[in-house]
Scaffold this motif. Structure first.
Motif, mmCIF file in Angstrom:
data_model
loop_
_atom_site.group_PDB
_atom_site.id
_atom_site.type_symbol
_atom_site.label_atom_id
_atom_site.label_comp_id
_atom_site.label_asym_id
_atom_site.label_seq_id
_atom_site.Cartn_x
_atom_site.Cartn_y
_atom_site.Cartn_z
ATOM 1 N N GLU A 172 28.067 30.058 22.672
ATOM 2 C CA GLU A 172 28.241 28.844 23.464
ATOM 3 C C GLU A 172 28.606 29.185 24.906
ATOM 4 N N SER A 173 28.428 28.209 25.795
ATOM 5 C CA SER A 173 28.820 28.393 27.197
ATOM 6 C C SER A 173 30.307 28.700 27.279
ATOM 7 N N GLY A 174 30.640 29.678 28.120
ATOM 8 C CA GLY A 174 32.045 29.999 28.350
ATOM 9 C C GLY A 174 32.646 30.986 27.392
ATOM 10 N N THR A 175 31.847 31.579 26.492
ATOM 11 C CA THR A 175 32.409 32.527 25.527
ATOM 12 C C THR A 175 32.528 33.943 26.080
ATOM 13 N N GLY A 176 31.958 34.218 27.265
ATOM 14 C CA GLY A 176 32.104 35.540 27.872
ATOM 15 C C GLY A 176 30.885 36.425 27.710
ATOM 16 N N LYS A 177 29.698 35.825 27.703
ATOM 17 C CA LYS A 177 28.472 36.610 27.482
ATOM 18 C C LYS A 177 28.226 37.601 28.621
ATOM 19 N N GLU A 178 28.488 37.176 29.874
ATOM 20 C CA GLU A 178 28.266 38.101 30.991
ATOM 21 C C GLU A 178 29.261 39.261 30.953
ATOM 22 N N LEU A 179 30.488 38.990 30.544
ATOM 23 C CA LEU A 179 31.478 40.070 30.422
ATOM 24 C C LEU A 179 31.007 41.117 29.416
ATOM 25 N N ILE A 180 30.439 40.671 28.302
ATOM 26 C CA ILE A 180 29.921 41.602 27.293
ATOM 27 C C ILE A 180 28.738 42.385 27.848
ATOM 28 N N ALA A 181 27.858 41.706 28.594
ATOM 29 C CA ALA A 181 26.714 42.398 29.204
ATOM 30 C C ALA A 181 27.185 43.482 30.177
ATOM 31 N N ARG A 182 28.199 43.154 30.964
ATOM 32 C CA ARG A 182 28.742 44.148 31.897
ATOM 33 C C ARG A 182 29.371 45.323 31.146
ATOM 34 N N ALA A 183 30.044 45.027 30.055
ATOM 35 C CA ALA A 183 30.652 46.104 29.257
ATOM 36 C C ALA A 183 29.579 47.033 28.713
ATOM 37 N N ILE A 184 28.454 46.471 28.271
ATOM 38 C CA ILE A 184 27.353 47.295 27.764
ATOM 39 C C ILE A 184 26.814 48.204 28.865
#
Length: 457
Positions: A172-184
């Protein structure tokens, strides 16, 4: 400001002395050496630039340069040579020299080259410092989690970092998907290369192709110059395609070709561009359902979802609300220079009782606002947005009476509708797309309703 240190390496004492005196008069600190071996033994002094003779006894200038590149790859090295042949100059530059001068050295040109080398080194150091700071923010131990669901996600992320596999992050929106992408990206093998983000929902469909793949001059009205697209900009690194579900079907076909062939052409161009770019995509929609509805290409879906990661919503990670709230409190209190030490038990109860439709992003927004509102050393319930307090107060009321929770009379329907819209927009930080989805109405319909509403206050 400290003076910049230049190493001068030449077996000719007279030239060493001339360069040393000249550089001192220009405001540099210097250290001089007669061989490459002694230079390499003294790199702990951390020079900003090296002036290196091409024809040194023992270890040659090029051999010394090769060793320097291993120990200090970003250190600018200017080669000084008695040979003026073009093939010698080409060989020196290919070996990694920053610049090349023939003897006798043109001191005016050398001063200009030194100045540029020092600026380049300072810029490189600044970029490296920013890179280190960015990497520290996306380390796994900086992703706050104490729930089993998120720990399982982080194990998946750790595995994704070990290869260049294509990753699809769903949630869902706001769950931190971009943060996970950056971590990868920043914990993987491409972390020293670009990480480029593009939100497919934020760019008009007729411009998205140009944003992704670039265009040639004259490709369309307004294309006055060649434009490099995001895929080229991300070469060697990672491109993060956020909201991939919003991409037009015709453009999906071109993206599929890139995934299959690692090649593309700019809009209006014929040159084939080879693409060495890892793709990580994200969506808050269920792509499998979109495939069934013929809104998303099935072949592209399977290419993108080679390694799927599903982020659970915050309401399924209730144990993390306290941790995240305290983290955001510390972050915003420090930024605003406010001596807030904690969150009262009553306020924390409100936070942990709320369903958080906007997920971590909404919680972050609420804490940012609450820090600004707070007058004492604790966040109190009154410092929280009214919507959170109303949600808790009306939980136990029969559905037919919840509209009247804050007053004794009946609220007119138009006023009630406006209250609901304002509350939804507050929850989603003014994002009309997310608010419309939560209210189960079209984005255009909601936009028109907001436009007709009277200013608050």
């Amino acid at each position: 400001m400290d003076k910049h240190l230049v190493f001068i390496v030449d077996d000719d004492y007279s030239l060493r002395r001339l360069l040393e005196v000249t550089l001192l008069s220009w405001g540099y600190n210097t250290q001089t050496w007669s061989s490459g071996e002694t230079l390499l033994k003294n790199l702990d002094a951390k020079p900003d630039v090296v002036l290196l003779d091409h024809m040194l006894p023992g270890m040659s200038g090029l051999e010394t340069l090769e060793q320097l590149r291993k120990h200090a790859p970003d250190l600018p090295v200017i080669i000084l040579s008695a040979q003026s042949k073009i093939d010698v100059a080409i060989g020196i530059m290919r070996a990694g020299a920053s610049d090349y001068f023939t003897k006798p050295v043109d001191l005016k040109r050398l001063r200009f080259a030194l100045n540029n080398a020092v600026k380049l080194r300072a810029l490189t150091d600044k970029v490296q410092a920013l890179q280190d700071t960015l990497e520290s923010t996306v380390r796994f131990d900086n992703i706050i989690s104490n729930s089993g669901a998120m720990q399982a996600v982080l194990k998946m992320v750790e595995k994704a970092c070990r290869s260049d596999i294509t990753v699809l992050i769903e949630g869902e929106s706001g769950t931190g998907k971009e943060l996970i992408a950056r971590a990868i990206h920043f914990n993987g093998t491409r972390k020293r290369n670009p990480f480029v983000v593009i939100n497919c929902a934020a760019i008009p469909r007729d411009l998205l192709e140009s944003e992704l793949f670039g265009h040639e001059r004259g490709a369309f009205t307004g294309a006055y110059d060649r434009k490099i697209g995001k895929f080229e900009a991300a070469s060697g690194g990672t491109i993060f395609l956020d909201e991939i579900g919003e991409m037009d079907l015709s453009l999906q076909a071109k993206l599929l070709r890139v995934l299959q062939t690692k090649q593309f052409e700019r809009v209006g161009g014929v040159e084939t561009i080879v693409c060495d770019t890892r793709i990580v995509s994200a969506t808050n929609r269920t792509l499998r359902d979109m495939v069934a509805e013929k809104l998303f290409r099935e072949d592209l879906y399977y290419r993108l979802s080679t390694f799927p990661i599903l982020l659970p919503p915050l309401r399924e990670r209730a144990g993390e609300i306290t941790l995240l709230a305290e983290h955001f409190l510390t972050q915003f209190a420090e930024r605003e220079n406010k001596g807030i030490r904690g969150i009262s038990s009553e306020a924390m109860h409100v936070l942990t009782s709320y369903p958080w439709p906007g997920n971590v992003r909404e919680l972050q927004s609420v804490l940012e606002r609450s820090v600004l509102m707070a007058e004492g050393e604790e966040i109190l319930p009154d410092d929280l947005p009214i919507g959170l307090r109303h949600t808790q107060a009306t939980e136990m009321m029969p559905p037919g009476f919840r509209f009247f929770a804050t007053r004794g009379d009946v609220i007119p329907f138009e006023q009630l509708k406006e209250m609901i819209i304002r509350e939804a927009l507050e929850h989603f930080d003014g994002n009309i797309t997310d608010a419309a989805r939560a209210l189960d109405m079209g984005r255009t319909t909601l936009y028109d309703m907001v436009r007709r509403m009277k200013p608050k206050g």
